[in-house]
Design an enzyme around this catalytic site. Structure first.
Site, short mmCIF file in Angstrom:
data_model
loop_
_atom_site.label_atom_id
_atom_site.label_comp_id
_atom_site.label_asym_id
_atom_site.label_seq_id
_atom_site.Cartn_x
_atom_site.Cartn_y
_atom_site.Cartn_z
CB ALA A 16 -0.92 -0.01 1.21
CG ASP A 22 12.74 -7.55 -7.60
OD1 ASP A 22 12.01 -7.63 -6.60
OD2 ASP A 22 13.65 -8.37 -7.82
CE LYS A 38 14.01 4.68 1.82
NZ LYS A 38 13.33 3.51 2.36
#
Ligand code: IMP
Length: 195
Positions: free
Chosen positions: A12, A70, A173
């Site tokens: 989510a 990924d 970040k």
């Protein structure tokens, strides 16, 4: 007309992140939204391979334009490990804490602690496959610092900063991270498609 894109994830947080930056004219939905509860195989030996597996699974089985990501942590002194095995570095029933313990123990006595997070996104749109990559270089420190974030964040010090990923706020970040960089490349591509 709004173009629907499936993000092949059940995470989510990743959906919220991408929805915050997706250009007008695109709608991003998750696997749950298309009724996909399948355990999509992630059996490839590279990040690219796994991103491709996930995106092509959705494309083939649901016929939707889609993308998948990924990510791996690549540590130079460990010849790029844990890489594609980052999530299960300490074993199938491991967790982030055990993964970090293993990483620190493998790096004991190592002077070269340079590493990078690398994200690969595989997009399949209008039958065409495109890849985007995002990298952030940094160092694996000797002890955990910070309580935010997830995964290897407490031991990853990005180059040019004195805070680990777990000590800096999420917005800082995201602005420098592997995933943020790859996502912004995807967004630029989608924007260009609209022109
Ligand atoms: P995924 O491909 O996004 O699921 O990431 C695979 C694994 O890489 C995660 O389970 C984490 O161990 C690690 N990882 C990915 N992104 C991050 C991050 O931003 N910080 C710390 N660890 C991460």
């Amino acid at each position: 007309m709004v173009q629907k894109l499936v993000f092949a994830t059940n995470n989510a947080h990743k959906l919220v992140e991408i929805r915050g930056i997706i250009p007008e004219g695109f709608q991003v939905v998750g696997l749950i939204d298309i009724g996909c509860t399948d355990d999509i195989p992630e059996t490839a030996s590279t990040l690219e391979g796994n991103a491709d597996l996930k995106a092509s699974y959705v494309y083939k089985n649901f016929g939707s334009d889609c993308f998948a990501d990924d990510t791996g942590l690549e540590v130079d002194a460990l010849n790029g490990k844990p890489g594609v095995f980052s999530a299960r570095y300490a074993g199938e029933d491991g967790n982030a804490g055990k993964n970090i313990d293993k990483l620190l123990s493998e790096l004991q006595g190592q002077e070269n602690r340079s590493a990078r997070f690398r994200t690969v996104i595989s997009l399949i749109i209008k039958g065409k496959a495109v890849h985007f990559e995002g990298i952030v270089d940094g160092t694996i420190i000797h002890e955990r610092r910070g309580a935010d974030g997830f995964g290897y964040d407490p031991v990853f010090l990005p180059d040019g900063y004195d805070k680990t990923f777990a000590e800096m706020g999420l917005s800082l970040k995201n602005s420098i991270s592997h995933r943020g960089r790859a996502m912004r490349k995807l967004i630029e591509y989608l924007k260009e498609m609209q022109m």
